[in-house]
Scaffold this motif. Structure first.
Motif, PDB file in Angstrom:
ATOM      1  N   VAL A 106      25.353  41.812  41.873  1.00  0.00           N
ATOM      2  CA  VAL A 106      25.958  41.102  43.006  1.00  0.00           C
ATOM      3  C   VAL A 106      26.944  40.070  42.469  1.00  0.00           C
ATOM      4  N   ASP A 107      28.247  40.354  42.571  1.00  0.00           N
ATOM      5  CA  ASP A 107      29.240  39.384  42.099  1.00  0.00           C
ATOM      6  C   ASP A 107      29.811  38.607  43.277  1.00  0.00           C
ATOM      7  N   VAL A 108      29.851  37.303  43.111  1.00  0.00           N
ATOM      8  CA  VAL A 108      30.288  36.412  44.189  1.00  0.00           C
ATOM      9  C   VAL A 108      30.757  35.116  43.544  1.00  0.00           C
ATOM     10  N   ALA A 150      26.603  34.286  34.689  1.00  0.00           N
ATOM     11  CA  ALA A 150      27.751  33.556  35.234  1.00  0.00           C
ATOM     12  C   ALA A 150      29.035  34.309  34.917  1.00  0.00           C
ATOM     13  N   PHE A 151      29.945  34.262  35.874  1.00  0.00           N
ATOM     14  CA  PHE A 151      31.273  34.828  35.718  1.00  0.00           C
ATOM     15  C   PHE A 151      32.204  33.645  35.477  1.00  0.00           C
ATOM     16  N   ILE A 152      33.135  33.789  34.546  1.00  0.00           N
ATOM     17  CA  ILE A 152      34.116  32.723  34.344  1.00  0.00           C
ATOM     18  C   ILE A 152      35.502  33.333  34.502  1.00  0.00           C
ATOM     19  N   HIS A 153      36.187  32.965  35.597  1.00  0.00           N
ATOM     20  CA  HIS A 153      37.569  33.391  35.823  1.00  0.00           C
ATOM     21  C   HIS A 153      38.493  32.252  35.389  1.00  0.00           C
ATOM     22  N   PHE A 154      39.277  32.516  34.366  1.00  0.00           N
ATOM     23  CA  PHE A 154      40.151  31.482  33.808  1.00  0.00           C
ATOM     24  C   PHE A 154      41.344  32.184  33.186  1.00  0.00           C
ATOM     25  N   GLY A 184      37.856  31.418  46.291  1.00  0.00           N
ATOM     26  CA  GLY A 184      38.621  32.268  45.365  1.00  0.00           C
ATOM     27  C   GLY A 184      37.860  32.501  44.073  1.00  0.00           C
ATOM     28  N   TRP A 185      38.377  33.425  43.260  1.00  0.00           N
ATOM     29  CA  TRP A 185      37.769  33.680  41.955  1.00  0.00           C
ATOM     30  C   TRP A 185      38.278  32.683  40.914  1.00  0.00           C
ATOM     31  N   PHE A 186      39.536  32.195  41.125  1.00  0.00           N
ATOM     32  CA  PHE A 186      40.104  31.216  40.198  1.00  0.00           C
ATOM     33  C   PHE A 186      40.067  29.829  40.839  1.00  0.00           C
ATOM     34  N   VAL A 235      32.325  40.596  28.474  1.00  0.00           N
ATOM     35  CA  VAL A 235      33.792  40.709  28.499  1.00  0.00           C
ATOM     36  C   VAL A 235      34.276  41.375  29.785  1.00  0.00           C
ATOM     37  N   TYR A 236      35.235  40.714  30.452  1.00  0.00           N
ATOM     38  CA  TYR A 236      35.995  41.317  31.554  1.00  0.00           C
ATOM     39  C   TYR A 236      37.350  41.636  30.964  1.00  0.00           C
ATOM     40  N   LEU A 237      37.693  42.895  30.895  1.00  0.00           N
ATOM     41  CA  LEU A 237      38.999  43.313  30.355  1.00  0.00           C
ATOM     42  C   LEU A 237      39.627  44.191  31.430  1.00  0.00           C
ATOM     43  N   LEU A 270      47.395  31.076  41.723  1.00  0.00           N
ATOM     44  CA  LEU A 270      47.336  32.438  42.290  1.00  0.00           C
ATOM     45  C   LEU A 270      45.949  33.031  42.065  1.00  0.00           C
ATOM     46  N   GLU A 271      45.679  34.101  42.781  1.00  0.00           N
ATOM     47  CA  GLU A 271      44.460  34.878  42.539  1.00  0.00           C
ATOM     48  C   GLU A 271      44.781  36.121  41.702  1.00  0.00           C
ATOM     49  N   TRP A 272      45.946  36.696  41.954  1.00  0.00           N
ATOM     50  CA  TRP A 272      46.398  37.835  41.169  1.00  0.00           C
ATOM     51  C   TRP A 272      47.763  37.504  40.594  1.00  0.00           C
ATOM     52  N   LEU A 278      30.198  44.856  29.523  1.00  0.00           N
ATOM     53  CA  LEU A 278      31.644  45.100  29.697  1.00  0.00           C
ATOM     54  C   LEU A 278      31.870  45.311  31.185  1.00  0.00           C
ATOM     55  N   TRP A 279      32.775  44.492  31.750  1.00  0.00           N
ATOM     56  CA  TRP A 279      32.996  44.515  33.205  1.00  0.00           C
ATOM     57  C   TRP A 279      34.311  45.203  33.503  1.00  0.00           C
ATOM     58  N   LEU A 280      34.234  46.375  34.116  1.00  0.00           N
ATOM     59  CA  LEU A 280      35.443  47.150  34.409  1.00  0.00           C
ATOM     60  C   LEU A 280      35.762  47.021  35.889  1.00  0.00           C
ATOM     61  N   LYS A 335      40.970  39.161  29.890  1.00  0.00           N
ATOM     62  CA  LYS A 335      42.284  39.535  30.426  1.00  0.00           C
ATOM     63  C   LYS A 335      42.095  39.896  31.900  1.00  0.00           C
ATOM     64  N   HIS A 336      42.831  39.237  32.787  1.00  0.00           N
ATOM     65  CA  HIS A 336      42.800  39.592  34.212  1.00  0.00           C
ATOM     66  C   HIS A 336      43.992  40.493  34.506  1.00  0.00           C
ATOM     67  N   HIS A 337      44.263  40.752  35.807  1.00  0.00           N
ATOM     68  CA  HIS A 337      45.292  41.747  36.147  1.00  0.00           C
ATOM     69  C   HIS A 337      46.693  41.369  35.647  1.00  0.00           C
ATOM     70  N   ASN A 370      30.249  44.590  48.049  1.00  0.00           N
ATOM     71  CA  ASN A 370      30.809  43.428  48.762  1.00  0.00           C
ATOM     72  C   ASN A 370      30.900  42.267  47.768  1.00  0.00           C
ATOM     73  N   GLU A 371      31.666  41.254  48.172  1.00  0.00           N
ATOM     74  CA  GLU A 371      31.777  40.069  47.297  1.00  0.00           C
ATOM     75  C   GLU A 371      31.223  38.837  48.014  1.00  0.00           C
ATOM     76  N   GLN A 372      30.284  39.080  48.942  1.00  0.00           N
ATOM     77  CA  GLN A 372      29.720  37.986  49.738  1.00  0.00           C
ATOM     78  C   GLN A 372      28.417  37.434  49.152  1.00  0.00           C
TER      79      GLN A 372
HETATM   80  C1  FUL Z   1      38.184  41.976  41.881  1.00  0.00           C
HETATM   81  C2  FUL Z   1      39.466  41.389  41.265  1.00  0.00           C
HETATM   82  O1  FUL Z   1      40.605  41.913  41.865  1.00  0.00           O
HETATM   83  C3  FUL Z   1      39.327  39.890  41.486  1.00  0.00           C
HETATM   84  O2  FUL Z   1      40.458  39.199  41.103  1.00  0.00           O
HETATM   85  C4  FUL Z   1      38.108  39.419  40.708  1.00  0.00           C
HETATM   86  O3  FUL Z   1      38.336  39.555  39.332  1.00  0.00           O
HETATM   87  C5  FUL Z   1      36.867  40.185  41.151  1.00  0.00           C
HETATM   88  C6  FUL Z   1      35.647  39.850  40.375  1.00  0.00           C
HETATM   89  O4  FUL Z   1      37.086  41.567  41.102  1.00  0.00           O
HETATM   90  O5  FUL Z   1      38.231  43.335  42.022  1.00  0.00           O
END
Ligand code: FUL
Length: 481
Positions: A283-285, A46-50, A290-292, A143-145, A58-60, A181-183, A97-99, A239-241
């Motif tokens: 596969v991230d979706v 699972a991905f947790i965007h928070f 939205g992600w948030f 970790v998503y950094l 917002l998304e970004w 680690l998610w880059l 940490k997001h963007h 893709n993010e579908q």
């Molecule tokens: C993208 C990001 O820009 C989105 O906001 C999100 O985090 C997604 C998983 O990756 O590249």
């Protein structure tokens, strides 16, 4: 001579001994690392965007949001973990940490963090809460950094890479074990940047990933896998579908599909049959558009049926699914998302409830050296470490299943033994009807798990024909539902 004679006699009286001496096939290079195999076996994370985005809608985030906006009123990571566990997820990756650069832990390297928010009167640390909650329920923590940081005054300057490494060191030293680690690939553009409010671009080698990756590995155990567009351990799927292409090679050639060149998405979507490196796709979706979390998307949560389709087109094509479920402004997984996840789990459980192979007869066209260790029993022993194999020269073969009685078949699930490399290039599935064998499916790569959905058909005989492979066959399992 005497020794040779006794050896021959032994082989005559105890042929099984001799059979067991048949060596396994040579690997088809490249092969996966143990950490990649372990990660693939997780199947669903699972991905947790928070972050502040949850509160600014917002998304970004631009990086200039006041820390005071981050104010979840009832944050409960234990609730997240319960929901995720019940749905069958094995790990969780949190946007530490997001963007926007806002840190969910009280980093000593920035003021743009949870420590300046009203959450727990500035004493909160959500990375701690989430990693502890994961530990309690044996979910793995990732970790998503975000490399892109629209808050940092030094982003795109040399000092930022040290800043990024300092934050990574904080996270990796204090919140482990970390399994992934998610880059993220989004890099550079407009932002606040400490008040400069400008557009900043970076060059391709700006981050000096080689050294950051070494640092990350030095701070964690062997298990750590690192994701980015093209590896080193896991690649983006392009893709993010929520799908990976039907042909899914785990191998790619990272040099020839460098980040974000035209056509890059297609290459990472299918992989490369003769790629130089083993870099499987993830596969991230998101469960929402939205992600948030956005209240306006409460009615747009993906249905259980859609989630099941995504499962079939990701896990069912040999990839790992990373499904995003964003907590709401309370800091809870929203009721609509919970309902969808529960429905999804139910569909999944029902679809794969009864393996029709119990009591069935399974036979194969040929067995490597006629050895028991490589015979058809290895296909149905529920052990992915044993496999049916053919002789080196035999790159085609057949598995035939006699269900004894007629049954309605919906899915055939196949598992390739990957420790020796990915081999299968093409296979078909047939069922026997009154007027002969009928082809019900045609597929290309197999991989760790390949779920073939067929139009429900009633039959007592099923045949899988492997028609093309890079080398002799190594198949570790088959199931029929
Ligand atoms: C993208 C990001 O820009 C989105 O906001 C999100 O985090 C997604 C998983 O990756 O590249």
């Amino acid at each position: 001579m005497k020794r040779l004679l006794s050896c021959c006699l032994l082989m005559f009286f105890f042929p099984v001994f001799a059979q067991n001496d048949i060596p396994p096939p040579h690997p088809v290079l490249p092969v996966p690392t143990q950490r990649q195999l372990d990660w693939m076996s997780m199947e669903m994370n699972a991905f947790i965007h928070f972050t502040t985005n949850t509160f600014t809608d917002l998304e970004w985030g631009t990086g200039d949001e006041a820390e005071s906006v981050f104010n979840p009123t009832a944050a409960d990571p234990d609730q997240w973990i319960q929901v995720l566990k019940n749905a069958g997820f094995k790990g969780l990756i949190l946007t530490c940490k997001h963007h926007d650069g806002f840190c969910l832990w009280p980093s000593s390297f920035t003021e743009h963090s949870i420590k300046n928010s009203p959450y727990r009167n500035g004493d909160g640390d959500l990375v701690r809460e989430v990693s502890d909650a994961c530990k309690k329920e044996a979910l793995k923590f990732g970790v998503y950094l975000s490399p892109w940081d629209r808050n940092s005054a030094v982003y795109a300057m040399p000092g930022y890479v040290d800043y990024y490494r300092n934050q990574l060191t904080e996270l990796f030293s204090n919140y482990g074990p970390i399994f992934e680690l998610w880059l993220d690939g989004a890099n550079g553009g407009t932002g606040y940047y400490g008040g400069a409010n400008e557009n900043r671009q970076i060059s391709q080698d700006y981050y000096d990933w080689e050294h950051t990756i070494k640092l990350a590995r030095s701070l964690q155990n062997e298990e750590l896998v690192i994701f980015s567009d093209d590896g080193p351990d896991i690649r983006w799927v392009g893709n993010e579908q929520g799908y990976v292409c039907e042909t899914n090679w785990y191998t790619i050639d990272p040099d020839s599909c460098h980040i974000r060149r035209p056509g890059f998405e297609k290459i990472i979507g299918t992989g490369m049959e003769n790629g130089s490196d083993w870099i499987p796709s993830e596969v991230d979706v998101s469960i929402r558009p939205g992600w948030f979390y956005h209240a306006s998307e409460d009615s747009l949560v993906k249905s259980p049926e859609r989630l099941f389709e995504i499962y079939l087109e990701s896990v069912g094509r040999g990839a790992v699914l990373l499904l995003n479920i964003p907590p709401d402004r309370r800091g809870l997984i929203h009721e609509n998302d919970i309902k969808s996840l529960q429905g999804f789990r139910q569909i999944l459980n029902n679809a794969f409830k009864t393996n029709l192979l119990k009591g069935a007869k399974v036979s194969v066209s040929t067995v490597r050296g006629n050895a028991k260790t490589f015979d058809s029993k290895q296909l149905i022993d529920n052990n992915q470490d044993t496999y049916w194999a053919t002789d080196d020269s035999m790159t085609t073969g057949t598995i035939e299943i006699d269900l004894i009685e007629e049954q309605t078949v919906n899915y055939v699930v196949l598992h390739e033994y990957l420790n020796l490399g990915q081999r299968v290039k093409a296979f078909t599935i047939e069922v026997k009807k009154a007027d002969g064998w009928i082809r019900v499916a045609e597929a290309t790569t197999m991989g760790f798990k390949r779920i073939i959905k067929i139009e429900p058909v009633t039959t007592n005989l099923i045949r899988v024909n492997f028609t093309e492979a890079k080398a002799c066959l190594t198949v570790s399992g088959i199931e029929v539902y």
